[in-house]
Write an enzyme that holds these catalytic residues in place. Structure first.
Site, PDB file in Angstrom:
ATOM      1  N   SER A  63       0.829  -1.205   0.000  1.00 42.52           N
ATOM      2  CA  SER A  63       0.000   0.000   0.000  1.00 42.52           C
ATOM      3  C   SER A  63       0.864   1.255   0.000  1.00 42.52           C
ATOM      4  O   SER A  63       1.989   1.261   0.498  1.00 42.52           O
ATOM      5  CB  SER A  63      -0.905   0.008   1.235  1.00 42.52           C
ATOM      6  OG  SER A  63      -0.137  -0.063   2.421  1.00 42.52           O
ATOM      7  N   GLN A 108       1.922   4.367   1.618  1.00 41.71           N
ATOM      8  CA  GLN A 108       1.910   4.581   3.052  1.00 41.71           C
ATOM      9  C   GLN A 108       2.952   5.605   3.458  1.00 41.71           C
ATOM     10  O   GLN A 108       3.805   6.000   2.656  1.00 41.71           O
ATOM     11  CB  GLN A 108       2.185   3.257   3.780  1.00 41.71           C
ATOM     12  CG  GLN A 108       3.510   2.613   3.384  1.00 41.71           C
ATOM     13  CD  GLN A 108       3.666   1.206   3.917  1.00 41.71           C
ATOM     14  OE1 GLN A 108       4.447   0.970   4.823  1.00 41.71           O
ATOM     15  NE2 GLN A 108       2.918   0.269   3.332  1.00 41.71           N
ATOM     16  N   HIS A 129       5.209   6.695   7.306  1.00 40.44           N
ATOM     17  CA  HIS A 129       5.449   6.359   8.701  1.00 40.44           C
ATOM     18  C   HIS A 129       5.519   7.664   9.492  1.00 40.44           C
ATOM     19  O   HIS A 129       6.270   8.569   9.133  1.00 40.44           O
ATOM     20  CB  HIS A 129       6.735   5.571   8.856  1.00 40.44           C
ATOM     21  CG  HIS A 129       6.756   4.324   8.019  1.00 40.44           C
ATOM     22  ND1 HIS A 129       5.788   3.355   8.109  1.00 40.44           N
ATOM     23  CD2 HIS A 129       7.621   3.895   7.063  1.00 40.44           C
ATOM     24  CE1 HIS A 129       6.058   2.385   7.253  1.00 40.44           C
ATOM     25  NE2 HIS A 129       7.162   2.696   6.607  1.00 40.44           N
ATOM     26  N   LYS A 172       9.382   6.095  12.433  1.00 35.47           N
ATOM     27  CA  LYS A 172       9.865   4.948  11.671  1.00 35.47           C
ATOM     28  C   LYS A 172      10.537   5.377  10.367  1.00 35.47           C
ATOM     29  O   LYS A 172      10.088   5.026   9.279  1.00 35.47           O
ATOM     30  CB  LYS A 172       8.710   3.982  11.384  1.00 35.47           C
ATOM     31  CG  LYS A 172       9.141   2.628  10.816  1.00 35.47           C
ATOM     32  CD  LYS A 172       7.913   1.804  10.469  1.00 35.47           C
ATOM     33  CE  LYS A 172       8.282   0.495   9.793  1.00 35.47           C
ATOM     34  NZ  LYS A 172       7.105  -0.272   9.354  1.00 35.47           N
ATOM     35  N   GLU A 211      13.220   4.806   7.532  1.00 30.43           N
ATOM     36  CA  GLU A 211      13.702   3.498   7.091  1.00 30.43           C
ATOM     37  C   GLU A 211      14.583   3.622   5.865  1.00 30.43           C
ATOM     38  O   GLU A 211      14.639   4.662   5.195  1.00 30.43           O
ATOM     39  CB  GLU A 211      12.533   2.562   6.803  1.00 30.43           C
ATOM     40  CG  GLU A 211      11.649   2.986   5.658  1.00 30.43           C
ATOM     41  CD  GLU A 211      10.422   2.087   5.497  1.00 30.43           C
ATOM     42  OE1 GLU A 211      10.035   1.829   4.346  1.00 30.43           O
ATOM     43  OE2 GLU A 211       9.852   1.643   6.509  1.00 30.43           O
ATOM     44  N   HIS A 256       5.202   6.494   0.252  1.00 31.83           N
ATOM     45  CA  HIS A 256       5.979   5.543  -0.526  1.00 31.83           C
ATOM     46  C   HIS A 256       5.214   4.230  -0.648  1.00 31.83           C
ATOM     47  O   HIS A 256       4.280   3.963   0.102  1.00 31.83           O
ATOM     48  CB  HIS A 256       7.347   5.291   0.122  1.00 31.83           C
ATOM     49  CG  HIS A 256       7.257   4.646   1.480  1.00 31.83           C
ATOM     50  ND1 HIS A 256       6.952   5.377   2.619  1.00 31.83           N
ATOM     51  CD2 HIS A 256       7.416   3.363   1.893  1.00 31.83           C
ATOM     52  CE1 HIS A 256       6.940   4.561   3.668  1.00 31.83           C
ATOM     53  NE2 HIS A 256       7.206   3.333   3.249  1.00 31.83           N
ATOM     54  N   ARG A 295      -1.606   4.451   6.095  1.00 35.03           N
ATOM     55  CA  ARG A 295      -1.889   4.017   4.728  1.00 35.03           C
ATOM     56  C   ARG A 295      -2.704   5.058   3.959  1.00 35.03           C
ATOM     57  O   ARG A 295      -3.533   5.742   4.524  1.00 35.03           O
ATOM     58  CB  ARG A 295      -2.620   2.668   4.738  1.00 35.03           C
ATOM     59  CG  ARG A 295      -1.742   1.526   5.226  1.00 35.03           C
ATOM     60  CD  ARG A 295      -2.454   0.194   5.149  1.00 35.03           C
ATOM     61  NE  ARG A 295      -1.542  -0.888   5.518  1.00 35.03           N
ATOM     62  CZ  ARG A 295      -1.317  -1.267   6.778  1.00 35.03           C
ATOM     63  NH1 ARG A 295      -1.947  -0.672   7.760  1.00 35.03           N
ATOM     64  NH2 ARG A 295      -0.465  -2.241   7.028  1.00 35.03           N
ATOM     65  N   LYS A 303      -6.905  -1.980   3.721  1.00 40.02           N
ATOM     66  CA  LYS A 303      -6.830  -1.737   5.161  1.00 40.02           C
ATOM     67  C   LYS A 303      -7.206  -0.288   5.481  1.00 40.02           C
ATOM     68  O   LYS A 303      -7.476   0.526   4.607  1.00 40.02           O
ATOM     69  CB  LYS A 303      -5.413  -2.043   5.667  1.00 40.02           C
ATOM     70  CG  LYS A 303      -5.015  -3.503   5.468  1.00 40.02           C
ATOM     71  CD  LYS A 303      -3.622  -3.750   6.006  1.00 40.02           C
ATOM     72  CE  LYS A 303      -3.197  -5.205   5.809  1.00 40.02           C
ATOM     73  NZ  LYS A 303      -1.830  -5.457   6.308  1.00 40.02           N
TER      74      LYS A 303
END
Length: 423
Positions: free
Chosen positions: A117, A119, A121, A144, A146, A284, A303, A309
């Site tokens: 998806s 999304q 963070h 988060k 990453e 992303h 998301r 979801k």
């Protein structure tokens, strides 16, 4: 009783002074690669001794202390997080003082067959708010950031496109203009190419939000028209990479607003050995391929599209940063993201060659991804290390790895070196 206590203390000291083998978790999300054709399934099988289900998708191999996919001491039945809480000195004073009795990073391998998806963070402030208001959806209070380091050719969407690209989209994708309205679409044209980045970002975010907030009926109609037009045009001309991607995503997620939103995001193709940095609040989506992923210890996801979801579109901004790594020695490349929680080393050791891993002031996680070798440190007996093994290495431990095969490949995750240099 005293003799038993002394025996336990001596046993614990021996464990603290050597690397620990870990058994790690796997995630079988439906976007993973099915069966034994992926790095995730192969590594999990070797690490756990578990047989692979040929009909099941294998998406993520988790290494670390996060409760959603905790690692355990080999044959010990004790989680790595529990063991660290009993032996906090293994983190080193600086890490312990900054992040408490836990690893500040989470290490993963991802095998992606179907797009994840769209999304983002959340940053720390937003993560605290979301966790407090919706703890069932947002499991912790941490941010988060990453980094994805490509194991194979790897495709992703990351960050909003530039103003120049946005204008091109609005001139060539009439379906988006129809959906958001001509007046809203045209607001970007008077803006100077040298205008303030916040002004440009606000325009892109506005159009992005309008797409994602549109009704399902509107999206179904617009996506159907888009699909019909692109399939007609590909008989007359070569579609762009983005147009071909949109058709592929529509096949995976029919009638999803994320299909249209894809036009507003950068399409990134990584070669093996290239890394993509993703900051907090940056939209992303991983599309296809396999990667090593390292991040701050969190599982929070906001998301926006390409998903069935829960959605939330209030956290999304930024542009991608791609790292090619810096050479530490003839065998080791280091990837240093702009986040203090983590860094990743990739090591290729030719047969009979050795690499010394110097003592550092924080803990490390090692993943052996192919072949085998030996590990020697401040303990008398040399250890064999093999493909699929994962090691936790305490702070302040120097050791040497020697390849016994044609090429030993390993990855190391640790706290970012810049964090220690600041002291």
């Amino acid at each position: 009783m005293e003799e038993n206590n002394n025996t336990e203390i001596k046993k614990r000291k021996r464990m603290i002074n050597k690397p620990l083998r870990l058994q790690c978790a796997v995630k079988n999300y439906n976007w993973g690669i099915v069966g034994n054709k992926s790095h995730v399934s192969r590594l999990f099988c070797l690490n756990s001794g578990t047989h692979i289900n040929p009909n099941e998708p294998y998406a993520e191999f988790w290494i670390g202390t996060h409760e959603s996919g905790a690692s355990f001491l080999d044959h010990g039945g004790l989680s790595l997080k529990e063991w660290i809480s009993k032996n906090p000195d293994v983190l080193g004073d600086r890490v312990l003082n900054k992040w408490g009795g836990d690893l500040p990073f989470l290490f993963k391998v991802l095998s992606v067959e179907k797009a994840l998806s769209i999304q983002a963070h959340p940053d720390k402030e937003l993560a605290r708010t979301l966790h407090k208001s919706q703890p069932s959806l947002y499991s912790d209070e941490n941010h988060k950031p990453e980094m994805a380091l490509a194991l194979t050719e790897f495709e992703a969407l990351c960050g909003f496109i530039s103003l120049k690209e946005l204008r091109n989209v609005l001139c060539t994708v009439p379906e988006i203009v129809d959906l958001v309205g001509g007046a809203d679409a045209e607001q970007c044209f008077p803006v100077s190419e040298f205008g303030r980045s916040q002004e440009v970002k606000a325009i892109v975010e506005s159009i992005f939000s309008q797409i994602l907030l549109s009704s399902r009926d509107e999206i179904c109609e617009i996506v159907s028209r888009l699909k019909w037009r692109l399939n007609l045009e590909k008989k007359k001309r070569q579609l762009t990479d983005k147009e071909m991607l949109v058709l592929r995503l529509e096949g995976q997620y029919p009638d999803d607003a994320g299909v249209l939103a894809t036009f507003l995001l950068n399409y990134v193709k990584l070669n093996r050995g290239e890394a993509l940095c993703i900051g907090a609040n940056e939209p992303h989506a991983y599309i296809r391929g396999e990667c090593i992923e390292c991040m701050a210890t969190s599982d929070n996801v906001v998301r926006a599209g390409l998903t069935s979801k829960h959605r939330d579109i209030d956290a999304a901004e930024g542009f991608p940063q791609i790292l090619k790594g810096i050479s530490l020695n003839p065998h080791t490349t280091r990837y240093l993201p702009p986040f203090e929680e983590f860094e990743v080393d990739f090591c290729i050791i030719p047969q009979a060659a050795s690499v010394v891993f110097p003592s550092v002031a924080g803990p490390s996680l090692f993943l052996f991804i192919s072949r085998n070798g030996t590990l020697s440190a401040g303990f008398s007996k040399e250890q064999i290390v093999e493909e699929g093994e994962v090691l936790f290495v305490p702070a302040y431990m120097e050791f040497t790895i020697t390849s016994q095969s044609k090429e030993l490949h390993l990855y190391r995750a640790g706290v970012n070196s810049s964090f220690f240099q600041a002291f």
